[in-house]
Design a protein around this motif. Structure first.
Motif, PDB file in Angstrom:
ATOM      1  N   SER A   1       0.821  -1.204   0.000  1.00 23.68           N
ATOM      2  CA  SER A   1       0.000   0.000   0.000  1.00 23.68           C
ATOM      3  C   SER A   1       0.862   1.264   0.000  1.00 23.68           C
ATOM      4  CB  SER A   1      -0.931  -0.013   1.213  1.00 23.68           C
ATOM      5  OG  SER A   1      -1.709   1.146   1.257  1.00 23.68           O
ATOM      6  N   ARG A   2       1.924   1.262   0.811  1.00 20.87           N
ATOM      7  CA  ARG A   2       2.827   2.429   0.826  1.00 20.87           C
ATOM      8  C   ARG A   2       3.473   2.640  -0.535  1.00 20.87           C
ATOM      9  NH1 ARG A   2       4.044   0.249   5.812  1.00 20.87           N
ATOM     10  NH2 ARG A   2       5.935  -0.755   5.004  1.00 20.87           N
ATOM     11  N   ALA A   3       3.865   1.550  -1.189  1.00 19.41           N
ATOM     12  CA  ALA A   3       4.502   1.660  -2.507  1.00 19.41           C
ATOM     13  C   ALA A   3       3.526   2.223  -3.539  1.00 19.41           C
ATOM     14  CB  ALA A   3       5.021   0.295  -2.948  1.00 19.41           C
ATOM     15  N   VAL A   4       2.291   1.739  -3.529  1.00 21.18           N
ATOM     16  CA  VAL A   4       1.284   2.246  -4.466  1.00 21.18           C
ATOM     17  C   VAL A   4       1.004   3.717  -4.193  1.00 21.18           C
ATOM     18  CG1 VAL A   4      -1.148   2.079  -5.152  1.00 21.18           C
ATOM     19  CG2 VAL A   4       0.231  -0.005  -4.904  1.00 21.18           C
ATOM     20  N   THR A   5       0.867   4.078  -2.924  1.00 19.71           N
ATOM     21  CA  THR A   5       0.602   5.471  -2.548  1.00 19.71           C
ATOM     22  C   THR A   5       1.744   6.374  -3.002  1.00 19.71           C
ATOM     23  OG1 THR A   5      -0.761   4.794  -0.692  1.00 19.71           O
ATOM     24  CG2 THR A   5       0.137   7.028  -0.608  1.00 19.71           C
ATOM     25  N   ALA A   6       2.966   5.910  -2.837  1.00 19.54           N
ATOM     26  CA  ALA A   6       4.127   6.712  -3.277  1.00 19.54           C
ATOM     27  C   ALA A   6       4.094   6.938  -4.788  1.00 19.54           C
ATOM     28  CB  ALA A   6       5.425   6.006  -2.866  1.00 19.54           C
ATOM     29  N   ILE A   7       3.719   5.925  -5.523  1.00 13.43           N
ATOM     30  CA  ILE A   7       3.644   6.067  -6.985  1.00 13.43           C
ATOM     31  C   ILE A   7       2.513   7.008  -7.359  1.00 13.43           C
ATOM     32  CG2 ILE A   7       3.120   4.843  -9.137  1.00 13.43           C
ATOM     33  CD1 ILE A   7       4.621   2.420  -7.824  1.00 13.43           C
ATOM     34  N   LEU A   8       1.365   6.837  -6.770  1.00  8.22           N
ATOM     35  CA  LEU A   8       0.212   7.684  -7.106  1.00  8.22           C
ATOM     36  C   LEU A   8       0.423   9.144  -6.716  1.00  8.22           C
ATOM     37  CD1 LEU A   8      -2.746   5.321  -6.104  1.00  8.22           C
ATOM     38  CD2 LEU A   8      -1.918   5.848  -8.414  1.00  8.22           C
ATOM     39  N   SER A   9       1.138   9.365  -5.636  1.00  6.23           N
ATOM     40  CA  SER A   9       1.356  10.743  -5.166  1.00  6.23           C
ATOM     41  C   SER A   9       2.563  11.386  -5.846  1.00  6.23           C
ATOM     42  CB  SER A   9       1.526  10.766  -3.655  1.00  6.23           C
ATOM     43  OG  SER A   9       2.719  10.111  -3.286  1.00  6.23           O
ATOM     44  N   GLY A  10       3.320  10.607  -6.602  1.00  2.64           N
ATOM     45  CA  GLY A  10       4.471  11.157  -7.310  1.00  2.64           C
ATOM     46  C   GLY A  10       5.700  11.365  -6.447  1.00  2.64           C
ATOM     47  N   THR A  11       5.735  10.724  -5.259  1.00  2.29           N
ATOM     48  CA  THR A  11       6.911  10.895  -4.399  1.00  2.29           C
ATOM     49  C   THR A  11       7.898   9.764  -4.579  1.00  2.29           C
ATOM     50  OG1 THR A  11       5.792   9.747  -2.580  1.00  2.29           O
ATOM     51  CG2 THR A  11       5.629  12.139  -2.621  1.00  2.29           C
TER      52      THR A  11
END
Length: 109
Positions: free
Chosen positions: A99-109
């Motif tokens: 989930s953290r990895a997906v969130t990082a990709i979606l947020s552009g960080t």
């Protein structure tokens, strides 16, 4: 846009273990509770749930007992084991990392 109801493979069993962590349940009750808690995102059919429960039972992550209802029907109740709780913790850690990895990709960080 239609909702994608799929999840990474193997996570349905994690959800079932999480539900059983709270209390023992019978199959249809698991289906209803999963649907309710997920706001109807997850709708399992009996033909999907019972193979998952049988696998979890074979892996000794859940146990099952049969009991009669007041109406005379027999229900099979499932309960998570200590090994199931440990497996759930492992799967939760994996899910949180995913989930953290997906969130990082979606947020552009």
């Amino acid at each position: 846009m239609a909702r994608d109801r799929s999840a990474p493979a193997g996570n349905t069993s994690m959800l079932v273990l999480a539900l059983l962590k709270g209390r023992e349940m019978y199959g249809y009750e698991i289906i209803e509770e999963l649907e309710r808690r997920s706001e109807r995102m997850f709708r399992l059919k009996e033909g999907t749930l019972y193979p998952i429960l049988h696998t979890l039972e074979k892996e000794k992550l859940v146990t099952a007992r049969e009991a009669q209802t007041p109406a005379g029907r027999t229900r099979r109740y499932y309960r998570v084991t200590a090994a199931g709780l440990r497996a759930l913790e492992d799967r939760e850690r994996e899910w949180n990392a995913y989930s953290r990895a997906v969130t990082a990709i979606l947020s552009g960080t």
